[in-house]
Design a protein around this motif. Structure first.
Motif, PDB file in Angstrom:
ATOM      1  N   VAL A   1       0.841  -1.199   0.000  1.00 62.01           N
ATOM      2  CA  VAL A   1       0.000   0.000   0.000  1.00 62.01           C
ATOM      3  C   VAL A   1       0.874   1.247   0.000  1.00 62.01           C
ATOM      4  O   VAL A   1       0.592   2.231  -0.688  1.00 62.01           O
ATOM      5  CB  VAL A   1      -0.964  -0.001   1.206  1.00 62.01           C
ATOM      6  CG1 VAL A   1      -1.814   1.267   1.211  1.00 62.01           C
ATOM      7  CG2 VAL A   1      -1.858  -1.235   1.176  1.00 62.01           C
ATOM      8  N   THR A   2       1.968   1.214   0.758  1.00 66.74           N
ATOM      9  CA  THR A   2       2.887   2.348   0.803  1.00 66.74           C
ATOM     10  C   THR A   2       3.445   2.660  -0.583  1.00 66.74           C
ATOM     11  O   THR A   2       3.607   3.826  -0.958  1.00 66.74           O
ATOM     12  CB  THR A   2       4.050   2.058   1.771  1.00 66.74           C
ATOM     13  OG1 THR A   2       3.520   1.774   3.069  1.00 66.74           O
ATOM     14  CG2 THR A   2       4.996   3.246   1.877  1.00 66.74           C
ATOM     15  N   ASP A   3       3.727   1.623  -1.366  1.00 60.03           N
ATOM     16  CA  ASP A   3       4.304   1.807  -2.697  1.00 60.03           C
ATOM     17  C   ASP A   3       3.275   2.199  -3.748  1.00 60.03           C
ATOM     18  O   ASP A   3       3.639   2.556  -4.874  1.00 60.03           O
ATOM     19  CB  ASP A   3       5.002   0.521  -3.152  1.00 60.03           C
ATOM     20  CG  ASP A   3       6.262   0.222  -2.348  1.00 60.03           C
ATOM     21  OD1 ASP A   3       6.722   1.125  -1.618  1.00 60.03           O
ATOM     22  OD2 ASP A   3       6.771  -0.908  -2.440  1.00 60.03           O
ATOM     23  N   ALA A   4       1.989   2.125  -3.418  1.00 56.92           N
ATOM     24  CA  ALA A   4       0.935   2.390  -4.397  1.00 56.92           C
ATOM     25  C   ALA A   4       0.767   3.889  -4.650  1.00 56.92           C
ATOM     26  O   ALA A   4       1.239   4.734  -3.885  1.00 56.92           O
ATOM     27  CB  ALA A   4      -0.380   1.798  -3.903  1.00 56.92           C
ATOM     28  N   GLN A   5       0.069   4.209  -5.734  1.00 60.05           N
ATOM     29  CA  GLN A   5      -0.255   5.601  -6.044  1.00 60.05           C
ATOM     30  C   GLN A   5      -1.162   6.186  -4.962  1.00 60.05           C
ATOM     31  O   GLN A   5      -1.941   5.462  -4.325  1.00 60.05           O
ATOM     32  CB  GLN A   5      -0.971   5.679  -7.388  1.00 60.05           C
ATOM     33  CG  GLN A   5      -0.124   5.296  -8.587  1.00 60.05           C
ATOM     34  CD  GLN A   5       0.718   6.458  -9.090  1.00 60.05           C
ATOM     35  OE1 GLN A   5       1.919   6.513  -8.849  1.00 60.05           O
ATOM     36  NE2 GLN A   5       0.097   7.357  -9.788  1.00 60.05           N
TER      37      GLN A   5
ATOM     38  N   LEU B   1      -7.673  -8.338   5.439  1.00 61.80           N
ATOM     39  CA  LEU B   1      -6.236  -8.203   5.156  1.00 61.80           C
ATOM     40  C   LEU B   1      -5.961  -8.107   3.664  1.00 61.80           C
ATOM     41  O   LEU B   1      -5.147  -7.292   3.215  1.00 61.80           O
ATOM     42  CB  LEU B   1      -5.499  -9.395   5.766  1.00 61.80           C
ATOM     43  CG  LEU B   1      -3.995  -9.572   5.538  1.00 61.80           C
ATOM     44  CD1 LEU B   1      -3.404 -10.388   6.669  1.00 61.80           C
ATOM     45  CD2 LEU B   1      -3.679 -10.246   4.219  1.00 61.80           C
ATOM     46  N   GLU B   2      -6.654  -8.935   2.856  1.00 58.46           N
ATOM     47  CA  GLU B   2      -6.350  -9.009   1.428  1.00 58.46           C
ATOM     48  C   GLU B   2      -6.711  -7.746   0.654  1.00 58.46           C
ATOM     49  O   GLU B   2      -6.275  -7.573  -0.494  1.00 58.46           O
ATOM     50  CB  GLU B   2      -7.043 -10.217   0.791  1.00 58.46           C
ATOM     51  CG  GLU B   2      -8.543 -10.278   0.949  1.00 58.46           C
ATOM     52  CD  GLU B   2      -8.967 -11.085   2.163  1.00 58.46           C
ATOM     53  OE1 GLU B   2     -10.076 -11.662   2.132  1.00 58.46           O
ATOM     54  OE2 GLU B   2      -8.200 -11.132   3.155  1.00 58.46           O
ATOM     55  N   VAL B   3      -7.472  -6.830   1.265  1.00 60.48           N
ATOM     56  CA  VAL B   3      -7.754  -5.562   0.593  1.00 60.48           C
ATOM     57  C   VAL B   3      -6.456  -4.806   0.313  1.00 60.48           C
ATOM     58  O   VAL B   3      -6.310  -4.134  -0.701  1.00 60.48           O
ATOM     59  CB  VAL B   3      -8.722  -4.699   1.431  1.00 60.48           C
ATOM     60  CG1 VAL B   3      -8.930  -3.338   0.785  1.00 60.48           C
ATOM     61  CG2 VAL B   3     -10.057  -5.412   1.593  1.00 60.48           C
ATOM     62  N   GLY B   4      -5.491  -4.959   1.200  1.00 61.53           N
ATOM     63  CA  GLY B   4      -4.193  -4.305   1.009  1.00 61.53           C
ATOM     64  C   GLY B   4      -3.361  -4.933  -0.084  1.00 61.53           C
ATOM     65  O   GLY B   4      -2.301  -4.407  -0.442  1.00 61.53           O
ATOM     66  N   LEU B   5      -3.833  -6.051  -0.634  1.00 54.35           N
ATOM     67  CA  LEU B   5      -3.111  -6.740  -1.701  1.00 54.35           C
ATOM     68  C   LEU B   5      -3.797  -6.558  -3.052  1.00 54.35           C
ATOM     69  O   LEU B   5      -3.489  -7.264  -4.012  1.00 54.35           O
ATOM     70  CB  LEU B   5      -3.020  -8.240  -1.381  1.00 54.35           C
ATOM     71  CG  LEU B   5      -2.305  -8.592  -0.073  1.00 54.35           C
ATOM     72  CD1 LEU B   5      -2.477 -10.079   0.238  1.00 54.35           C
ATOM     73  CD2 LEU B   5      -0.824  -8.236  -0.156  1.00 54.35           C
TER      74      LEU B   5
END
Length: 301
Positions: free
Chosen positions: A68-72, A235-239
């Motif tokens: 998530v940190t690396d996402a736009q 949890l998988e929402v972050g993936l």
């Protein structure tokens, strides 16, 4: 003997609408206390005076924070023209002023220089490390910090409102490591009028939007109740930005033990980072190679 962590073994994401006047660390602490969670972290710091999306991970979801940190991310912010501050926002001291005010056309003409792959110098008051020290700590001590420019990808930067000659409001989508305060500072410099951030709001972050967000006051009101668990996202929402690989029971067992597991169907290409699921439940994250997933993170759910 290792000390046992206090709190519940609860895992998932809480999307907080952070209020102004609070650090991201303090907001995470309040969420952790409210859920009585044994572990918590966040995916991307917001300045204390900024508001909006602060994605808080609990328990095993902390293992998905980097994705998530690396996402736009996207921001809405207002720039005040005519003043530069030493913090590049309203928290600092005004260090230089100008009577010049840009026209709408001048602003529009300047924006393309801030879109695409750009080089950006973080603010003097930022968490960037210089020789092992945080830049903000050095700046508070009165030191002039020499911070090197860093690459940043800006997908979009648009002016969406112009309340008056002194102010303009923008929306920006950018990658990891972007400082909106630097954009405001550098835009003001490019326009020859100086500028700093007046207000800043993060409107989405990776898979999380304001529609998912819960005000921190509401979380406090529901603290330590069963009702609060209803705002917890899986949890998988972050993936969401990673492809999914489905595995068999045997594959799930192997992955849980840190070994490569056989994939029975996959959305991933060879060598791509992906997440493995068994009966809809996340098992691990790893690298997909020719029918197998080699785990780099294993979820203990």
């Amino acid at each position: 003997m290792a000390r046992r962590k206090k709190g519940r073994d609860i895992s998932g994401w809480v999307v907080v609408d952070k209020p102004a006047g609070m650090s991201s660390t303090n907001a995470v602490g309040k969420v952790r206390w409210a859920f009585n969670a044994n572990k918590a972290g966040h995916a991307g710091t917001l300045d204390p005076e900024a508001t909006g999306i602060l994605a808080v991970a609990l328990g095993e979801a902390t293992k998905t924070v980097p994705f998530v940190t690396d996402a736009q991310k996207a921001y809405e912010f207002t720039v005040k023209f005519g003043e530069a501050t030493n913090t590049d926002d309203t928290e600092g001291e005004v260090i230089v002023t100008s009577d010049t005010r840009p026209s709408d056309a001048e602003i529009e003409a300047a924006l393309p220089a801030f879109v695409g792959e750009i080089m950006q110098v973080p603010p003097q008051f930022s968490a960037v490390k210089i020789d092992g020290q945080r830049a903000y700590a050095m700046a508070r001590a009165g030191e002039e910090v020499d911070i090197a420019a860093r690459p940043l990808f800006v997908e979009r930067l648009e002016m969406i409102a112009r309340a008056d000659a002194d102010h303009a409001t923008f929306e920006m989508e950018c990658g990891k490591g972007g400082y909106v305060r630097s954009i405001a500072r550098d835009l003001g410099a490019a326009l020859g009028c100086f500028g700093h951030v007046l207000t800043l709001r993060r409107i989405w972050s990776g898979p999380f939007t304001l529609e998912d967000a819960v005000p921190l006051d509401r979380i406090n009101d529901m603290a330590r109740t069963q009702e609060l668990d209803e705002v917890l996202l899986p949890l998988e929402v972050g993936l969401a930005d990673l492809p999914e690989c489905r595995v068999s029971a045997e594959g799930a067992t192997r992955l849980a033990n840190g070994n490569p597991g056989t994939v029975i169907s996959s959305e991933a290409d060879f060598g791509e980072m992906a997440w493995a699921s068994f009966q809809g439940r996340p098992v691990a994250v790893g690298v997909y190679r020719s029918g197998e997933l080699a785990p780099t993170r294993v979820f203990r759910l």
